[in-house]
Design a protein around this motif. Structure first.
Motif, PDB file in Angstrom:
ATOM      1  N   GLN A 160      40.282  29.559  40.142  1.00 42.14           N
ATOM      2  CA  GLN A 160      40.204  30.508  39.575  1.00 42.14           C
ATOM      3  C   GLN A 160      42.227  31.390  39.564  1.00 42.14           C
ATOM      4  N   TYR A 161      42.909  30.832  39.491  1.00 40.13           N
ATOM      5  CA  TYR A 161      44.222  31.412  39.937  1.00 40.13           C
ATOM      6  C   TYR A 161      44.357  29.869  38.709  1.00 40.13           C
ATOM      7  N   ARG A 162      43.927  28.307  39.218  1.00 38.32           N
ATOM      8  CA  ARG A 162      44.778  27.780  38.335  1.00 38.32           C
ATOM      9  C   ARG A 162      44.274  27.653  36.472  1.00 38.32           C
ATOM     10  N   ARG A 163      43.247  28.380  36.580  1.00 40.83           N
ATOM     11  CA  ARG A 163      43.140  29.096  34.657  1.00 40.83           C
ATOM     12  C   ARG A 163      43.371  30.464  34.636  1.00 40.83           C
TER      13      ARG A 163
ATOM     14  N   GLY B  67      40.773  37.829  31.086  1.00 40.17           N
ATOM     15  CA  GLY B  67      40.278  39.112  31.446  1.00 40.17           C
ATOM     16  C   GLY B  67      39.788  39.051  32.836  1.00 40.17           C
ATOM     17  N   GLN B  68      40.727  38.260  33.364  1.00 42.96           N
ATOM     18  CA  GLN B  68      40.313  38.556  34.836  1.00 42.96           C
ATOM     19  C   GLN B  68      42.146  38.433  35.698  1.00 42.96           C
ATOM     20  N   LYS B  69      42.573  40.197  35.915  1.00 43.79           N
ATOM     21  CA  LYS B  69      43.858  40.716  35.589  1.00 43.79           C
ATOM     22  C   LYS B  69      44.586  39.853  36.819  1.00 43.79           C
ATOM     23  N   THR B  70      43.966  39.921  37.802  1.00 44.16           N
ATOM     24  CA  THR B  70      44.271  39.667  39.597  1.00 44.16           C
ATOM     25  C   THR B  70      44.613  38.524  39.101  1.00 44.16           C
ATOM     26  N   ASN B  71      43.841  37.170  38.734  1.00 42.95           N
ATOM     27  CA  ASN B  71      44.266  35.903  38.737  1.00 42.95           C
ATOM     28  C   ASN B  71      45.037  35.585  37.322  1.00 42.95           C
ATOM     29  N   ALA B  72      45.249  35.977  35.877  1.00 46.82           N
ATOM     30  CA  ALA B  72      46.340  36.157  35.179  1.00 46.82           C
ATOM     31  C   ALA B  72      47.480  36.379  35.530  1.00 46.82           C
TER      32      ALA B  72
END
Length: 209
Positions: A140-143, A147-152
């Protein structure tokens, strides 16, 4: 100003605690003291906190454009090296790299639920927990889906660090859960909360993952 050599500072001191206090007063940082005495960072921190000594939190910085010397103010948040987590049982996963615009992690995280940390050079800068499995969380972090605030947000921080020439790596731990007086305790969630409170990683927002 050149510091007094460690051999001189610790001469005649028998206990490790005495050496820790003397080195802190001599201008050595807590991370340096731990490395020089080959002891855990937490040991150094406890001795100095118990003694009310914050000297190990300060660093003198010399400006290249001036002969003036400024001293950074003491702070409750001192950079934590990855050795602190490794000694406690964390494992290295690998390093984040950029291949063009593609972000990749050199190693494979465990599939289990657990706690993870991101390291910028030699500082723990982010701590988080996942209930969906560590492999899934790293993907998820790689992508870094917008739409996913923390990941982005964290994806962008990793990219910024790499673009600036820093090393960014990942570590994980899979702590066991347990019972407390017959009630279930989530080991991973508890470890994450404790680490954030202790380390105060600068990529964590307001003390949260």
């Amino acid at each position: 100003m050149e510091r007094v050599p460690i051999e001189v500072v610790t001469k005649g001191l028998e206990t490790t605690s005495d050496k820790i206090r003397a080195l802190a007063h001599a201008g050595y940082l807590r991370t340096e003291i731990a490395q020089l005495l080959d002891i855990r960072y937490q040991h150094v921190r406890k001795v100095l906190v118990d003694a009310g000594i914050d000297a190990g939190l300060q660093r003198t910085v010399e400006l290249t454009r001036s002969t003036d010397i400024i001293e950074a103010p003491a702070s409750d948040r001192e950079p934590t090296p990855p050795a602190v987590l490794l000694e406690a049982g964390f494992s290295r996963v690998g390093e984040w790299t950029l291949d063009g615009d593609r972000l990749t992690l050199s190693g494979r995280a465990p599939a289990e639920v657990g706690v993870y940390a991101f390291i910028l050079d030699d500082e723990v800068v982010y701590v988080g927990v996942t209930q969906n499995g560590l492999q899934v969380r790293m993907e998820q972090y790689r992508r870094g889906h917008a739409g996913q605030k923390t990941n982005a947000r964290v994806n962008a921080l990793i990219r910024e660090g790499l673009a600036a020439g820093h090393r960014v790596s990942a570590m994980t731990a899979v702590p066991a859960s347990f019972d407390w007086n017959g009630l279930p305790v989530d080991g991973a969630a508890g470890l994450e909360a404790g680490l954030i409170r202790l380390i105060q990683p600068r990529w964590n927002m307001r003390g949260r993952s």
